[in-house]
Design an enzyme around this catalytic site. Sequence first.
Site, PDB file in Angstrom:
ATOM      1  N   GLU A  24       0.835  -1.207   0.000  1.00  0.00           N
ATOM      2  CA  GLU A  24       0.000   0.000   0.000  1.00  0.00           C
ATOM      3  C   GLU A  24       0.871   1.258   0.000  1.00  0.00           C
ATOM      4  O   GLU A  24       0.555   2.235  -0.669  1.00  0.00           O
ATOM      5  CB  GLU A  24      -0.956   0.013   1.198  1.00  0.00           C
ATOM      6  CG  GLU A  24      -2.084  -1.006   1.107  1.00  0.00           C
ATOM      7  CD  GLU A  24      -3.009  -0.807  -0.092  1.00  0.00           C
ATOM      8  OE1 GLU A  24      -2.994   0.273  -0.714  1.00  0.00           O
ATOM      9  OE2 GLU A  24      -3.737  -1.756  -0.431  1.00  0.00           O
ATOM     10  N   TYR A  78      -6.340   5.725   5.048  1.00  0.00           N
ATOM     11  CA  TYR A  78      -6.518   4.717   4.010  1.00  0.00           C
ATOM     12  C   TYR A  78      -5.670   3.470   4.294  1.00  0.00           C
ATOM     13  O   TYR A  78      -6.166   2.338   4.277  1.00  0.00           O
ATOM     14  CB  TYR A  78      -6.174   5.282   2.616  1.00  0.00           C
ATOM     15  CG  TYR A  78      -6.072   4.180   1.599  1.00  0.00           C
ATOM     16  CD1 TYR A  78      -7.214   3.548   1.122  1.00  0.00           C
ATOM     17  CD2 TYR A  78      -4.823   3.706   1.169  1.00  0.00           C
ATOM     18  CE1 TYR A  78      -7.134   2.483   0.238  1.00  0.00           C
ATOM     19  CE2 TYR A  78      -4.730   2.646   0.289  1.00  0.00           C
ATOM     20  CZ  TYR A  78      -5.881   2.043  -0.180  1.00  0.00           C
ATOM     21  OH  TYR A  78      -5.798   0.981  -1.033  1.00  0.00           O
ATOM     22  N   ASP A 104      -9.476   5.168  -1.026  1.00  0.00           N
ATOM     23  CA  ASP A 104      -8.468   5.976  -1.727  1.00  0.00           C
ATOM     24  C   ASP A 104      -9.150   6.623  -2.941  1.00  0.00           C
ATOM     25  O   ASP A 104     -10.386   6.572  -3.073  1.00  0.00           O
ATOM     26  CB  ASP A 104      -7.262   5.110  -2.133  1.00  0.00           C
ATOM     27  CG  ASP A 104      -7.623   4.061  -3.171  1.00  0.00           C
ATOM     28  OD1 ASP A 104      -8.834   3.890  -3.469  1.00  0.00           O
ATOM     29  OD2 ASP A 104      -6.705   3.407  -3.704  1.00  0.00           O
TER      30      ASP A 104
END
Length: 354
Positions: free
Chosen positions: A40, A123, A141
């Site tokens: 991520e 997020y 996101d």
Amino acid sequence: MAQKKMDIADAEKLIQWYMDHKRELPWRDTGNAYDVWLSEIMLQQTRIEAVREKFIAFKKAIPDIRTLAEYDHDALMRLWEGLGYYSRAANLQKCAKVLVEQYDGKLPEEYEQLVKLPGIGPYTAGAVASIAYGKGVSAIDGNVMRVLARYFGFKEDIREQSTKDAVFQSIQDVYRKPVSYSAFNQGLMELGEVICVPKGKVLCEHCPLYEKCYAYKNQCINSIPYRSPLKQKKIVERTLLVIRQGDRFLLHKRPEKGLLANLYEFIGVERKLSPQEALKEVEKMGMEPLHIQRLPDAKHIFTHLEWHMTAYEIQVGDMNEQNDFLFANKKELAGMAIPSAFKTYVDWFSLREK
Ligand code: SF4
């Protein structure tokens, strides 16, 4: 803003679609929270194709959080080369140190703990908590925001907090139902990456949500989401002084905080200098310039500003050792973590002096 809510039947359709169509990715379904976190962070501002190879190489060198915490800083920056935004790598290591000290080298399971860690925003905290630990929290996101804005028909500016809050609220009921939160969140992400794409062809005919999708039914896919224009980037004129003595280059370590923190750079002056002014700068640093040559101009774009760079290669006589300065030959230069902002010049020397 009217309240909109996703019904459970559509959430289940999305989950089924995800289970049937998900792409194979090196960090997917590994059951390892470190993989979710690392991927991520790498995927922020970077395309999936660029991340794939980097993720595999990074994991080979740094297989776990404890290794990351102790890894040599410069070597870490070298592993990050090509991904840009180096502060992400620095924050990864900072976070790994906290995890070793406070969480026995593991990522905690709860969103509230994750979101307090360095470099982890809402997020990423939501992604780690839901994907790695199956927690019922959202991970929204830009891709997910676009899917939901189109599906529900949110026409308001998605830069506005009130729009973001409404989008967030629209899926909260799903996390109270007994479904896979990991598959639901990843389904939304996957849909935004491969079907409900920002530009080019949106593949609504393959979308599991098309029957109730506002933008599809009303043929306004291209106008949702609405994003107000960003302010113009600040342009900074810089002059790089590539100072050399024979085959040695003079480099300078940037400050610990701010843009490109702790990385090495060629000496830079924040204005456009003529060759005469560049020579004077070198003299002011206590060096004797022998020869000057103009190098090609280059531009580097950051999120909030652009560097427009003029550069000179300047051969000098004696160079004195000074704090924060480092001398490196071309081979050493190639092995160092030099920010991609200076790549034009590192490449230029490598090609010219093969
Ligand atoms: S139907 Fe089309 S616009 Fe609507 S969510 Fe699916 S892909 Fe996006």
